[in-house]
Design an enzyme around this catalytic site. Sequence first.
Site, PDB file in Angstrom:
ATOM      1  N   TYR A 187       0.763  -1.195   0.146  1.00 14.03           N
ATOM      2  CA  TYR A 187      -0.109  -0.100  -0.043  1.00 14.03           C
ATOM      3  C   TYR A 187       1.044   1.291   0.019  1.00 14.03           C
ATOM      4  CZ  TYR A 187      -0.333  -0.442   5.452  1.00 14.03           C
ATOM      5  OH  TYR A 187       0.241  -0.640   6.638  1.00 14.03           O
ATOM      6  N   GLU A 188       0.288   2.246  -0.255  1.00 15.46           N
ATOM      7  CA  GLU A 188       0.765   3.857  -0.449  1.00 15.46           C
ATOM      8  C   GLU A 188       1.744   3.443  -1.695  1.00 15.46           C
ATOM      9  OE1 GLU A 188      -0.701   5.673   0.787  1.00 15.46           O
ATOM     10  OE2 GLU A 188      -1.618   4.983   2.437  1.00 15.46           O
ATOM     11  N   GLY A 189       1.497   3.099  -2.641  1.00 12.77           N
ATOM     12  CA  GLY A 189       2.145   2.829  -3.970  1.00 12.77           C
ATOM     13  C   GLY A 189       3.141   1.503  -3.606  1.00 12.77           C
TER      14      GLY A 189
END
Length: 580
Positions: free
Chosen positions: A432-434
């Site tokens: 997550y978050e890229g």
Amino acid sequence: MQYRPPIRDIRFVIEKVLKAPEMWAVCPPLADLDMSLAGQLIDEAGKFATELLAPTNAAGDREGCRLVQGNVQTPTGFASVYREFVASGWPTLGCAQEHGGQGLPQLVHTAIYEMLLSANHAWSMYPGLLQGAYEVIAAHGSDALRQHYLPRLVSGEWLAAMALTEPQAGSDLAQVKTKARPLPDGSYELDGSKVFISGGDHDLTDNIVHLVLCRVNGAPEGIKGLSLMLVPKLLPDGGRNGIYCEALEEKMGIHGSATCSIRYEAAKGWLIGEPDQGMAAMFIMMNSARLHVAMQGLGHLEYARQTALRYAADRRQMNAPGRQYKAAGGDPIACHPAIRRMLMTIQARTDAVRVLAYQTAMILDEARHGPVSVREEAAARVAIFTPIVKTLLTEYAFQGTSDALQVLGGYGYVREYGIEQHLRDSRIAMIYEGTNEIQAIDLVQRKVLRDDGSALNALLESVLEDVKACPEGLAGIAYAVRRQVANAYLATTTIIVRAKADAEYPYRVADDYLRALGYVLLSWAWLRLARAAGEEADLTYGREKMGMVEFALDWLLPDSVAHWERVMNDQARLPEAPLA
């Protein structure tokens, strides 16, 4: 296994390795802070993490969150610990005094969150998004939004959620379909669905401020048509907004963190920033979130280090080879070479990435509070550090917890020692978050090719300047750092040149390039750790750190060779993926 805050190591990095108090002294907003006060805050945060938060971790993992009549209930104890967190003023630390915060550096805030995340990753997700939401609204919100929402977010009275992802739009946010229709009073009405929303609903606070990426009616397609809206769970008049939690994800880990599927149905929201400029505003929160995710990695890695080391010191099996005396019942497994190597790998990585994570936070402080002459360079440096640090820390966390589980053997595979939970919980941070693959592409395309490596070269030059200042006793590590920097110059030039003839080339080598640059930063971190260890008054502590650095040079730094070779291999091609 009981978590013990690594106060000594935290203070050593802040004060002796990074020499942060010297930087605080030349930043007017931070000039009143010294290591004595920072140390007191770190000590108190360590007590909060161990005495209040850590006891909720294993039980929260087993109980998980529940969706009851459309409302999320967090595990037993989460809400009461959060009330203590707010009452003690912890949410206010990194926020500006003008908004009710304490105005402390992000470096101190980051160090505190390392301990919170080691103690309970899932719980720390809820307040962890506050800083990013605060920064977005402070930078881009209207006066009315800032006045109404910032004091309540800063105090922790309300929490925030970041709503980007949709079923068809994960890494490719250009596919976002959530719509926003302008209303006569200047607000907007939103309709759409979001998935994987951390803290999209919970019972820690009455109100939750959603920052929603959407498309205003008539906006252009793609990224350039996205806007950012503030959509609260409770409207300013106290009424319930059109936000509905439709499901909770059944996940591999972080069971105590509510990962929600959210439906916005005629939900009222207010524009943050300019129409169709949502990504520029959202990147403030995303970059803050990426550092927070990196710290999740450090939190798990530190827990893995402690657990493996304590177990290996107590567990006796056979006699270790090469030892002169045979111990009754066998030697501690920490004496066996295979286990020593795993323990030292976890230790060396933990020490180095703590330096890099804290340095990222310190550079962020320079970009915000430092002399005007250094702010632009500091901001460019943060942009380079962020994808590398997010990737290294999250990957080392998963590898480190896996190695720690291996040290514990069968006992690690059962719940009793806690490491299997940390292995499960740490895995999400690489996604997550890229995803880490997106981080590598971001580094190559946006941070290197966009300016032909100018910002990166400036960073490499500063590394070399630091190497020149090293004492003669560190000639070996200094030479190793210079070799890594030389490889970085060559690889960067290679990518810039080859990208012009082969558009896919930077994408093929992006993962290796990021990890190779990671070894530049890791070797630099080990160099600075060695320098600080040589100046340490506690000779035993200093020798331990120096031994760790020597191990890293002999056993870890050689792994960089494969990454550099793959980046510069112009014959390497990827075959077409087989179709299902």
